[in-house]
Design a protein around this motif. Structure first.
Motif, short mmCIF file in Angstrom:
data_model
loop_
_atom_site.label_atom_id
_atom_site.label_comp_id
_atom_site.label_asym_id
_atom_site.label_seq_id
_atom_site.Cartn_x
_atom_site.Cartn_y
_atom_site.Cartn_z
N VAL A 151 0.83 -1.21 0.00
CA VAL A 151 0.00 0.00 0.00
C VAL A 151 0.86 1.26 0.00
CG1 VAL A 151 -1.54 1.41 1.42
CG2 VAL A 151 -2.07 -0.99 1.02
N LEU A 152 1.87 1.30 0.84
CA LEU A 152 2.69 2.51 0.97
C LEU A 152 3.44 2.87 -0.32
CD1 LEU A 152 4.01 1.94 4.58
CD2 LEU A 152 2.46 3.76 3.85
N GLY A 188 2.62 1.94 -3.30
CA GLY A 188 1.59 2.26 -4.27
C GLY A 188 1.08 3.68 -4.10
N LEU A 189 0.94 4.10 -2.85
CA LEU A 189 0.49 5.46 -2.57
C LEU A 189 1.52 6.48 -3.04
CD1 LEU A 189 -1.62 7.31 -1.31
CD2 LEU A 189 -0.50 6.98 0.91
N LEU A 230 1.30 6.76 -6.77
CA LEU A 230 0.06 7.48 -7.13
C LEU A 230 0.24 8.98 -6.93
CD1 LEU A 230 -2.90 7.25 -8.00
CD2 LEU A 230 -3.51 7.02 -5.58
N ILE A 231 0.85 9.35 -5.81
CA ILE A 231 1.10 10.77 -5.53
C ILE A 231 2.05 11.35 -6.57
CG2 ILE A 231 2.19 12.37 -3.91
CD1 ILE A 231 1.19 10.57 -1.64
N MET A 265 7.32 6.89 4.47
CA MET A 265 7.25 5.53 3.94
C MET A 265 8.38 4.63 4.43
SD MET A 265 7.16 4.23 -0.03
CE MET A 265 8.94 4.53 -0.26
#
Length: 239
Positions: free
Chosen positions: A25-26, A28-29, A32-33, A60
């Motif tokens: 998740v981290l 991926g975030l 995305l950012i 992260m």
């Protein structure tokens, strides 16, 4: 100093379903950012440095370090299965060193690699921003893994304490309070990034020689002390 069986068991524990979900998740975030910032703002060296420094290095990397470092030994101590591992003819320093290698590998894979990719998305590695922050993520991964492995050895609440350290000390105090920055793994790693990236884009309150010495010292000291605590844990189990 490296035991394949211990490594395999440790990888299985660290990359279990729950932890693996958080580990993905981290990064991926971050990606995305990075994509959103590039799309709305275009390629900007300072913005790229701000995003990588503010999210990748400050948030992260330490969070992934908590998951990998504490997860490499904490669950075994909590459920008592560490006793079976200690009963095997494997030296205690070998157990700790093997678990440290696994924690470092996982932390690097889930932090340094996405940091490098995010840097290219943000500005195509202009001013060596992607490389600089990737190096920072790599060296920070080593220190965080050692610190959180030690924490997992000495505390049954290692994840909670680790999260408090990562979110409060590193992210908040390490970024805002001048005196706390000297004792921040984040600032030590940024010192290396500062030497690699374009002038004026990355800043650190710690000089490079001091940062290297502190990174090495903390890693060695935490690993050694974790070994000592594991030795005491063995004696307590025997009693």
């Amino acid at each position: 100093m490296y035991d394949p069986t211990v490594a395999r068991l440790t990888y299985r524990a660290v990359l279990g379903r729950r932890r693996a979900a958080i580990l993905f998740v981290l990064p991926g975030l971050l990606l995305l950012i990075a994509a959103a910032v590039r799309g709305f703002n275009g390629a900007d060296d300072q913005v790229a440095a701000d995003v990588l420094g503010g999210f990748a290095i400050a948030t992260m990397v330490p969070l992934i370090g908590v998951i990998a470092g504490t997860g490499s030994i904490g669950p075994e101590i909590d459920d008592g299965s560490i006793v079976y591992l200690l009963a095997k003819p494997v030296k205690r320093p070998t157990i700790i060193f093997t678990k440290l290698i696994v924690a470092i590998a996982v932390t690097m894979a889930f932090s340094a690699v996405p940091t490098f990719i995010a840097g290219f998305i943000l500005n195509g590695n202009g001013q060596q921003i992607a490389v600089a922050f990737t190096v920072a993520a790599l060296v920070a991964s080593i220190a965080y893994s050692a610190l959180f492995l030690l924490l997992g050895t000495v505390s049954r609440h290692a994840v909670v304490v680790g999260l408090v350290y990562a979110l409060v000390w590193e992210t908040l105090f390490g970024s805002l309070v001048p005196g706390a920055r000297t004792l921040s793994v984040q600032q030590w790693s940024l010192s290396l990034a500062e030497k690699i990236g374009g002038e004026g884009l990355i800043g650190s309150d710690v000089g490079l020689p001091t940062a290297v010495a502190l990174l090495a010292g903390v890693t060695v000291a935490a690993t050694w002390y974790a070994g000592q605590k594991l030795r005491v844990l063995k004696l307590a189990g025997e009693e």
